[in-house]
Motif scaffolding. Sequence first.
Motif, PDB file in Angstrom:
ATOM      1  N   VAL A  32       0.720  -1.107  -0.137  1.00 21.19           N
ATOM      2  CA  VAL A  32       0.050  -0.119   0.163  1.00 21.19           C
ATOM      3  C   VAL A  32       0.965   1.168   0.081  1.00 21.19           C
ATOM      4  O   VAL A  32       0.639   2.159  -0.734  1.00 21.19           O
ATOM      5  N   ILE A  33       2.014   1.196   0.866  1.00 24.29           N
ATOM      6  CA  ILE A  33       2.923   2.365   0.794  1.00 24.29           C
ATOM      7  C   ILE A  33       3.530   2.667  -0.485  1.00 24.29           C
ATOM      8  O   ILE A  33       3.502   3.728  -0.924  1.00 24.29           O
ATOM      9  N   THR A  70       4.373   5.977  -4.938  1.00 21.57           N
ATOM     10  CA  THR A  70       4.660   5.972  -6.275  1.00 21.57           C
ATOM     11  C   THR A  70       3.472   6.729  -7.107  1.00 21.57           C
ATOM     12  O   THR A  70       3.903   7.605  -7.906  1.00 21.57           O
ATOM     13  N   GLY A  71       2.329   6.253  -6.798  1.00 20.98           N
ATOM     14  CA  GLY A  71       1.084   6.905  -7.402  1.00 20.98           C
ATOM     15  C   GLY A  71       1.294   8.182  -7.530  1.00 20.98           C
ATOM     16  O   GLY A  71       1.054   9.028  -8.498  1.00 20.98           O
ATOM     17  N   THR A 102       4.264  -1.385 -11.763  1.00 21.65           N
ATOM     18  CA  THR A 102       5.298  -1.448 -10.929  1.00 21.65           C
ATOM     19  C   THR A 102       4.770  -2.134  -9.805  1.00 21.65           C
ATOM     20  O   THR A 102       5.557  -2.713  -9.042  1.00 21.65           O
ATOM     21  N   ILE A 103       3.459  -2.008  -9.378  1.00 19.78           N
ATOM     22  CA  ILE A 103       3.043  -2.527  -8.273  1.00 19.78           C
ATOM     23  C   ILE A 103       2.986  -4.035  -8.324  1.00 19.78           C
ATOM     24  O   ILE A 103       3.150  -4.964  -7.337  1.00 19.78           O
ATOM     25  N   ILE A 140      -7.055   0.150  -7.317  1.00 17.99           N
ATOM     26  CA  ILE A 140      -8.064   1.337  -6.831  1.00 17.99           C
ATOM     27  C   ILE A 140      -7.219   2.301  -5.965  1.00 17.99           C
ATOM     28  O   ILE A 140      -7.548   3.620  -6.612  1.00 17.99           O
ATOM     29  N   VAL A 141      -6.193   1.932  -5.153  1.00 16.13           N
ATOM     30  CA  VAL A 141      -5.378   3.143  -4.479  1.00 16.13           C
ATOM     31  C   VAL A 141      -4.666   3.960  -5.630  1.00 16.13           C
ATOM     32  O   VAL A 141      -4.771   5.023  -5.327  1.00 16.13           O
ATOM     33  N   ILE A 142      -4.174   3.286  -6.740  1.00 23.45           N
ATOM     34  CA  ILE A 142      -3.171   4.029  -7.593  1.00 23.45           C
ATOM     35  C   ILE A 142      -4.399   4.991  -8.132  1.00 23.45           C
ATOM     36  O   ILE A 142      -4.007   6.174  -8.569  1.00 23.45           O
TER      37      ILE A 142
END
Lengths: 253, 248
Positions: free
Chosen positions: A62-63, A68-69, A106-107, A146-148
């Motif tokens: 998540v970090i 990076t996002g 990347t993720i 979703i986070v990105i």
Amino acid sequence: MKIKAIALNTFKEAVRNKIFYLLIFFGIFFSFSSKLISILTIGDTLKILKDIGLASINFFSVIIAVFTGINLVYKEIEKKTVYFILSKPVERRDFILGKFLGLALTILVALTIMISFFSIFILLFSGTFDPYILLYFIFLFTELLIVISISILFSSFSTPILSSIFTIILYLIGHVIWTFNEFKYKFINPIEKIFAYSIYYLFPNLEKFNIKGAIVMNDPINIKIIFSTLAYGIFYVSAILLISIHIFKHREF
Amino acid sequence: MNALEIKDLSKSFRSNFLYKKTTILKNVNINVKKGTIYGFLGLNGAGKTTTIKCILGLIKPDHGTIRLFGEEAEKVSSRASIGFLSESPYYYDYLNAKETLALSGKLSSLSNKKINERSAKIISLVGLEGKENLLLKKYSKGMLQRIGLGQALINDPDFIILDEPFSGLDPIGRKELRDIILSLKAEGKTVFFSSHILQDMELIVDDIGILRNGKITKEGKLKDMVKKSIKNPVSYSLEDLFLKEITK
Ligand SMILES: Nc1ncnc2c1ncn2[C@@H]1O[C@H](COP(=O)(O)OP(=O)(O)OP(=O)(O)O)[C@@H](O)[C@H]1O
Ligand SMILES: [Mg+2]
């Protein structure tokens, strides 16, 4: 082709940064350290290993996704490299999509490395490969998409610090919003009802993607739920990306 | 058909939500003929970069039309035949020169084969041989200016926009850049550039336009202007013309 070029360039930027490796290393390190903790606690060791190991992979991924996002989108605007891209025959839509796919790649790489180490670790410990870890991987990856997308949305109009705060807040809300489901029926007044329902559907319901409990407890997971959850993720990401593209199209640089 | 046609271009900015708008460009008209070199002049803050950003679609004009070879500049496709060098180097510092050129080429839809062909040529054209594998974060200002020019030329553009291309270059670099601009013209390309280094500009431009108070106050052939306003034929230069126009 242009989207691919932007995506690969974004990926390159991420992997040419040492912090990326450091975060992956921490993710692996802490998931291994679950062994240490299991020595100190009473209970089913394998359960504890899975519980703590997956939690640390979750935390560090998540970090990586949030930072990076935000960093890789905002930097383009701050350092004005966006001029370089947008002065070429590139649609603004393709810029956002390229950024998103680059971050997703990347993720994906970071998560694959961490999960592979962890699966080998579990294999060495228990002698069996737990296929649910693969499912966990897919769910976590979808959640991170979703986070990105949220971090792209915020950094398309806000500063990096605010974007990080907003994204993290939304991430946290995303993990408790399901509780809303329990009492949204209590609203009788139609206005309140609309309000309650919209809040419930507006925020991402990230707890859907959390199947750690089931994995640790070896509970079966319904195939229908798997597909509906993935569909939900894809739908949510698409919606957020559409909004980001819309905002970005009208932006001046 | 002109290479670039700007009609009645206006642009204002609101620097803060509460401040009222300040108008930077007021009905700017510019015509750049195909195959010429056009010098775009104006004091700091006159609005040259703002005009260029409008041409590139980075900002939206309040009103007016911009056409590149007849095509509206709002359209993304109009940028296919443009090469652009920005006033400061806004490139990815984690890439080397070769990668920068490759990325630039891919964004212009060039094939890998074409990119390899062109980038070898361009590296030597802009004088970066031996430095092509060095990351841009280790480049000097002048070297960044060179790679900036290189990435602008990778797609073999017909219309080249250079914002302050001479800044940061040493005397040899400036001479080389003048030669590059002249050779682009010889190939039939159109070059539109802004500069404060009038000595360099004077040596190569066909036409000039002077931007003052948000308007083009003078536009035309440099030769005619210098001739027309001749008083002291020996020392009358672009610089004299510019200073006279700006302080009028
Ligand atoms: N995004 C913006 N918001 C508010 N004001 C702006 C913005 N961009 C430019 N300006 C203002 O517009 C004016 C013109 O700026 P511009 O960069 O076009 O000048 P210029 O002619 O390129 O100057 P220089 O020779 O210094 O490069 C300046 O007063 C600047 O403050
Ligand atoms: Mg400028």
